[in-house]
Design an enzyme around this catalytic site. Structure first.
Site, PDB file in Angstrom:
ATOM      1  N   SER A  47       0.803  -1.228   0.000  1.00  0.00           N
ATOM      2  CA  SER A  47       0.000   0.000   0.000  1.00  0.00           C
ATOM      3  C   SER A  47       0.832   1.272   0.000  1.00  0.00           C
ATOM      4  O   SER A  47       0.320   2.347  -0.320  1.00  0.00           O
ATOM      5  CB  SER A  47      -0.937   0.015   1.214  1.00  0.00           C
ATOM      6  OG  SER A  47      -0.207  -0.167   2.413  1.00  0.00           O
ATOM      7  N   ASP A 353      -3.377   7.662   8.249  1.00  0.00           N
ATOM      8  CA  ASP A 353      -4.530   6.866   8.675  1.00  0.00           C
ATOM      9  C   ASP A 353      -4.170   5.772   9.674  1.00  0.00           C
ATOM     10  O   ASP A 353      -4.932   4.837   9.875  1.00  0.00           O
ATOM     11  CB  ASP A 353      -5.205   6.234   7.454  1.00  0.00           C
ATOM     12  CG  ASP A 353      -4.255   5.334   6.667  1.00  0.00           C
ATOM     13  OD1 ASP A 353      -3.106   5.142   7.104  1.00  0.00           O
ATOM     14  OD2 ASP A 353      -4.662   4.827   5.605  1.00  0.00           O
ATOM     15  N   HIS A 356      -0.395   4.516   7.017  1.00  0.00           N
ATOM     16  CA  HIS A 356       0.248   5.140   5.861  1.00  0.00           C
ATOM     17  C   HIS A 356       0.596   6.595   6.143  1.00  0.00           C
ATOM     18  O   HIS A 356       0.190   7.148   7.165  1.00  0.00           O
ATOM     19  CB  HIS A 356      -0.683   5.034   4.651  1.00  0.00           C
ATOM     20  CG  HIS A 356      -1.197   3.657   4.416  1.00  0.00           C
ATOM     21  ND1 HIS A 356      -2.448   3.254   4.836  1.00  0.00           N
ATOM     22  CD2 HIS A 356      -0.625   2.571   3.850  1.00  0.00           C
ATOM     23  CE1 HIS A 356      -2.630   1.971   4.520  1.00  0.00           C
ATOM     24  NE2 HIS A 356      -1.531   1.543   3.928  1.00  0.00           N
TER      25      HIS A 356
END
Length: 389
Positions: A47, A353, A356
């Protein structure tokens, strides 16, 4: 002093300057290197560099993800751009389309196979919607790359309107191959009730498997590799919340979890060194992302950031993070529905978040790693086509 003497002196000075440049070029290949012109980038990862795979395959992200730069969700787990976006921009290339993004995608200048939740080894469980890991782990990403490599050239040969959306055949040899993966392998271990030492013991096998896929891409023509270390996982809110009793360091990060990350990076750097020995015709650059990211947590004020351990887009708890209230989700609080939203000023925050980074933090990291100051060999990003000699 006569004219002849001055002329001889100038010639002599010119000779020594030429000799200096020649010797410098021989002793320092970087000095003599030309700027690399990568026509394409192919990225594999998790991610930290996913530009749309997870959103295309599973549930699309909601606002405020993407709002800072794209003004809408853009398949990225951030308020804006990722490091891979800044890498592409630095070469005047368009942002990479996710391989699985079938709508409005162009692959003329590369493709992104990275997926949120991706691991190097086969993960368990592999149901992303239920908190598991991505089925698009590194082996699958490599298989997708191979399919893309073959099928894109079939489309180009067929001609028509789709041909121009595919990379030229020689781009695969000339491209920059970027990797940012390993974070989730460590996270999976930590959250599977393994001890710190047990997770650490899995690292050599994880890194060994990573090397296999880099070798595979080399064998089909890849020659320039830019490989990121993993970041300080112990500084992220999801680890700090999941392991509240973990010993903290001076920055407030989970000390032992970061020690495992550093061990992973030590073994990864060893593996990259071995790749250079095994394949001397290719350029393998190891990039110490860990040190740059850690500086955001240890010295935030120095770099214009604040509250580095606190989630910008989250809700609840000491670190404004809860796995049950993720960024952009609708939750019920005191019988009232609310959307988990962003902090007021993401541009001075580090943790987006809980897992990240913000666009501002990503830009900070890019600006430093692109100079070569955190690379081994110490060459800047725009010279990453040059091998270590």
């Amino acid at each position: 002093m006569g004219f002849a003497s001055i002329n001889v002196s100038v010639i002599t000075l010119g000779y020594f300057l030429m000799l200096f440049v020649t010797l410098t070029s021989i002793l320092n290949p970087i000095f003599a290197s030309r700027i690399c012109e990568f026509p394409a980038i192919f990225n594999l990862g998790d991610s930290n560099s996913d530009t749309g795979t997870h959103s295309a395959a599973f549930t699309a992200l909601n606002s405020p993800n993407g709002d800072t730069y794209f003004h809408m969700p853009a398949g990225r787990f951030s308020d804006g751009r990722l490091i891979i976006d800044f890498i592409a921009k630095s070469f005047n290339l368009p942002y990479l389309s996710a391989y699985l993004n079938s709508l409005g995608a162009s692959y003329t200048n590369g493709a992104n196979f990275a997926s949120a939740g991706a691991t190097i080894r086969l993960p368990s469980p592999i149901i992303p919607a239920s908190g598991g890991y991505s089925p698009f782990y590194l082996d699958v990403q490599y298989q997708q790359f191979m399919q893309f490599k073959d099928r894109s050239q079939i489309i180009r040969k067929q001609g028509g309107k789709f041909a121009k959306l595919m990379p030229k055949e020689d781009y695969f040899r000339k491209a920059l191959y970027t990797f940012d993966i390993g974070h989730n392998d460590l996270g999976a271990g930590f959250f599977s009730n393994m001890s710190i030492e047990e997770v650490k013991a899995t690292v050599p096998d994880i890194v060994s498997r990573f090397s296999i896929y880099v070798k595979n891409i080399y064998e089909v023509g890849g020659r320039s590799f830019w490989i990121h270390s993993t970041g300080p996982i112990g500084c992220l809110a999801y680890i700090l919340t999941g392991f509240p009793s973990a010993e903290k360091d001076s920055a407030g990060c989970a000390k032992q979890h970061n020690e495992v990350a550093r061990y992973f990076n030590y073994k990864l750097k060893e593996a990259v060194f071995q790749l250079r020995k095994d394949f001397p015709s290719a350029a393998f650059t190891y990039v110490d992302v860990y040190s740059v990211k850690y500086s955001l947590f240890s010295e935030p004020k120095k770099y214009g950031f604040e509250l580095p351990l606190i989630t910008c887009c989250g809700y609840g708890g000491k670190y404004n993070y809860s796995d049950a209230a993720r960024c952009g989700e609708t939750i019920t609080v005191n019988n009232t529905k609310m959307v988990v939203g962003s902090c007021d000023n993401p541009s001075v925050r580090v943790d987006w978040d809980g897992v990240h980074y913000t666009e501002a933090a990503n830009k900070f990291v890019f600006d430093r790693i692109s100079t070569g100051a955190f690379s081994d060999p110490p060459i800047p990003l725009n010279m990453a086509c040059h091998r270590n000699v």
